[in-house]
Design a protein around this motif. Structure first.
Motif, PDB file in Angstrom:
ATOM      1  N   MET A 186       0.776  -1.259   0.016  1.00 52.75           N
ATOM      2  CA  MET A 186      -0.002   0.126   0.152  1.00 52.75           C
ATOM      3  C   MET A 186       0.737   1.191  -0.120  1.00 52.75           C
ATOM      4  O   MET A 186       1.882   1.360   0.664  1.00 52.75           O
ATOM      5  CB  MET A 186      -0.928  -0.202   1.359  1.00 52.75           C
ATOM      6  N   ILE A 187       0.373   2.015  -0.679  1.00 50.02           N
ATOM      7  CA  ILE A 187       1.494   3.381  -0.867  1.00 50.02           C
ATOM      8  C   ILE A 187       0.760   4.684  -0.050  1.00 50.02           C
ATOM      9  O   ILE A 187      -0.274   4.552   0.063  1.00 50.02           O
ATOM     10  CB  ILE A 187       1.252   3.951  -2.312  1.00 50.02           C
ATOM     11  N   THR A 188       1.794   5.091   0.729  1.00 54.15           N
ATOM     12  CA  THR A 188       1.262   6.316   1.470  1.00 54.15           C
ATOM     13  C   THR A 188       2.285   7.349   1.436  1.00 54.15           C
ATOM     14  O   THR A 188       3.447   7.223   0.941  1.00 54.15           O
ATOM     15  CB  THR A 188       1.274   5.834   2.995  1.00 54.15           C
ATOM     16  N   LEU A 189       1.775   8.554   1.582  1.00 55.67           N
ATOM     17  CA  LEU A 189       2.544   9.945   1.636  1.00 55.67           C
ATOM     18  C   LEU A 189       2.873  10.001   3.039  1.00 55.67           C
ATOM     19  O   LEU A 189       1.971  10.197   3.915  1.00 55.67           O
ATOM     20  CB  LEU A 189       1.616  10.900   1.084  1.00 55.67           C
ATOM     21  N   ARG A 190       4.266  10.214   3.519  1.00 55.24           N
ATOM     22  CA  ARG A 190       4.664  10.487   4.822  1.00 55.24           C
ATOM     23  C   ARG A 190       5.589  11.961   4.631  1.00 55.24           C
ATOM     24  O   ARG A 190       6.310  12.099   3.861  1.00 55.24           O
ATOM     25  CB  ARG A 190       5.409   9.280   5.418  1.00 55.24           C
ATOM     26  N   LYS A 191       5.676  12.617   5.839  1.00 50.52           N
ATOM     27  CA  LYS A 191       6.336  13.661   6.067  1.00 50.52           C
ATOM     28  C   LYS A 191       7.798  13.279   6.034  1.00 50.52           C
ATOM     29  O   LYS A 191       8.208  12.080   6.486  1.00 50.52           O
ATOM     30  CB  LYS A 191       6.167  14.433   7.393  1.00 50.52           C
ATOM     31  N   ILE A 192       8.723  14.094   5.480  1.00 52.69           N
ATOM     32  CA  ILE A 192       9.950  13.902   5.815  1.00 52.69           C
ATOM     33  C   ILE A 192      10.707  14.373   7.202  1.00 52.69           C
ATOM     34  O   ILE A 192      10.331  15.310   7.620  1.00 52.69           O
ATOM     35  CB  ILE A 192      10.693  14.555   4.624  1.00 52.69           C
ATOM     36  N   THR A 193      11.255  13.202   7.830  1.00 56.02           N
ATOM     37  CA  THR A 193      11.730  13.475   9.057  1.00 56.02           C
ATOM     38  C   THR A 193      13.149  13.065   9.326  1.00 56.02           C
ATOM     39  O   THR A 193      13.776  12.945   8.326  1.00 56.02           O
ATOM     40  CB  THR A 193      10.752  12.565   9.997  1.00 56.02           C
ATOM     41  N   LEU A 194      13.446  13.596  10.561  1.00 55.21           N
ATOM     42  CA  LEU A 194      15.020  13.317  10.842  1.00 55.21           C
ATOM     43  C   LEU A 194      15.391  11.927  10.564  1.00 55.21           C
ATOM     44  O   LEU A 194      16.499  11.722  10.274  1.00 55.21           O
ATOM     45  CB  LEU A 194      15.459  13.900  12.294  1.00 55.21           C
ATOM     46  N   GLU A 195      14.445  11.126  10.990  1.00 58.51           N
ATOM     47  CA  GLU A 195      14.352   9.692  10.874  1.00 58.51           C
ATOM     48  C   GLU A 195      14.584   9.286   9.379  1.00 58.51           C
ATOM     49  O   GLU A 195      15.491   8.341   9.091  1.00 58.51           O
ATOM     50  CB  GLU A 195      13.636   8.727  11.720  1.00 58.51           C
ATOM     51  N   ARG A 205       1.606   5.349 -10.198  1.00 58.93           N
ATOM     52  CA  ARG A 205       0.125   5.383 -10.442  1.00 58.93           C
ATOM     53  C   ARG A 205      -0.612   5.580  -9.028  1.00 58.93           C
ATOM     54  O   ARG A 205      -1.369   6.387  -8.686  1.00 58.93           O
ATOM     55  CB  ARG A 205      -0.494   4.094 -11.215  1.00 58.93           C
ATOM     56  N   GLU A 206      -0.213   4.628  -8.120  1.00 56.98           N
ATOM     57  CA  GLU A 206      -0.873   4.691  -6.853  1.00 56.98           C
ATOM     58  C   GLU A 206      -0.309   6.011  -6.042  1.00 56.98           C
ATOM     59  O   GLU A 206      -1.118   6.674  -5.170  1.00 56.98           O
ATOM     60  CB  GLU A 206      -0.448   3.466  -5.984  1.00 56.98           C
ATOM     61  N   ALA A 207       0.772   6.456  -6.157  1.00 58.08           N
ATOM     62  CA  ALA A 207       1.175   7.709  -5.543  1.00 58.08           C
ATOM     63  C   ALA A 207       0.414   8.830  -6.313  1.00 58.08           C
ATOM     64  O   ALA A 207      -0.089   9.713  -5.425  1.00 58.08           O
ATOM     65  CB  ALA A 207       2.686   7.911  -5.884  1.00 58.08           C
ATOM     66  N   MET A 208       0.261   8.942  -7.481  1.00 61.62           N
ATOM     67  CA  MET A 208      -0.494  10.049  -7.993  1.00 61.62           C
ATOM     68  C   MET A 208      -2.082   9.931  -7.432  1.00 61.62           C
ATOM     69  O   MET A 208      -2.539  11.237  -7.299  1.00 61.62           O
ATOM     70  CB  MET A 208      -0.862   9.760  -9.560  1.00 61.62           C
ATOM     71  N   GLU A 209      -2.519   8.998  -7.187  1.00 61.46           N
ATOM     72  CA  GLU A 209      -3.906   8.606  -6.603  1.00 61.46           C
ATOM     73  C   GLU A 209      -3.870   9.527  -5.394  1.00 61.46           C
ATOM     74  O   GLU A 209      -4.817  10.342  -4.852  1.00 61.46           O
ATOM     75  CB  GLU A 209      -4.313   7.203  -6.436  1.00 61.46           C
ATOM     76  N   LYS A 210      -2.851   9.063  -4.527  1.00 62.38           N
ATOM     77  CA  LYS A 210      -2.882   9.851  -2.987  1.00 62.38           C
ATOM     78  C   LYS A 210      -2.429  11.322  -3.199  1.00 62.38           C
ATOM     79  O   LYS A 210      -3.012  12.038  -2.303  1.00 62.38           O
ATOM     80  CB  LYS A 210      -1.552   8.996  -2.391  1.00 62.38           C
TER      81      LYS A 210
END
Length: 158
Positions: free
Chosen positions: A1-10, A100-105
């Protein structure tokens, strides 16, 4: 499953190390350069949204969405529009449907209008980047007829 996440220090180093193929480097800036551009945009009144693209728990790509870019040559529809300024999937994860999945998100996020109202979303691409063009067209983006810095502008009415 594709998700968009914040860019963090980790996760930042893993995101900075993602790369496209050698041949694709002419189409997209490095992720480190893009994240630095976010700082410049934010300090000049813009609204950048950089995200890591994850497939389950694995970082596989990067996207930079913007709203109200200033200080650049922009297409006629750019005012109060969202722009997908950068989008990449690492070469090791291409051809798996992640783009494609990323574009949907990405489009679902843009449709929440997180920085303000907008009528359009736009993307620029180089004519020889046929994979990008096909992807954008499959989501309803259409060429505006405008070309900026050798890149075609494609847009979608939100």
């Amino acid at each position: 499953m594709i998700t968009l996440r914040k860019i963090t220090l980790e996760n930042r180093r893993a995101i900075f190390n993602l790369e496209v193929t050698e041949d694709q480097r002419r189409f997209v800036a490095s992720n480190l350069s893009s994240v630095a551009s976010c700082y410049v945009l934010a300090t000049n009144g813009g609204h950048p949204f950089p995200f890591a693209i994850y497939a389950d728990e694995e970082p596989v790509g990067f996207v930079m969405i913007t709203y109200q870019i200033t200080g650049y040559d922009l297409p006629a529809i750019a005012d109060d529009s969202y722009c997908i300024l950068r989008l990449m999937i690492d070469h090791r994860y291409q051809n798996r449907g992640y783009g494609r999945e990323a574009m949907e998100k990405i489009m679902a996020f843009i449709r929440t209008r997180p920085a303000g109202p907008a009528r359009y979303c736009w993307i620029s691409y180089k004519d020889e980047n046929v994979h990008a063009k096909k992807l954008y067209e499959s989501f309803g983006f259409r060429d505006s007829g405008e070309v900026l810095h050798g890149e075609k502008i494609t847009m979608l009415e939100l």
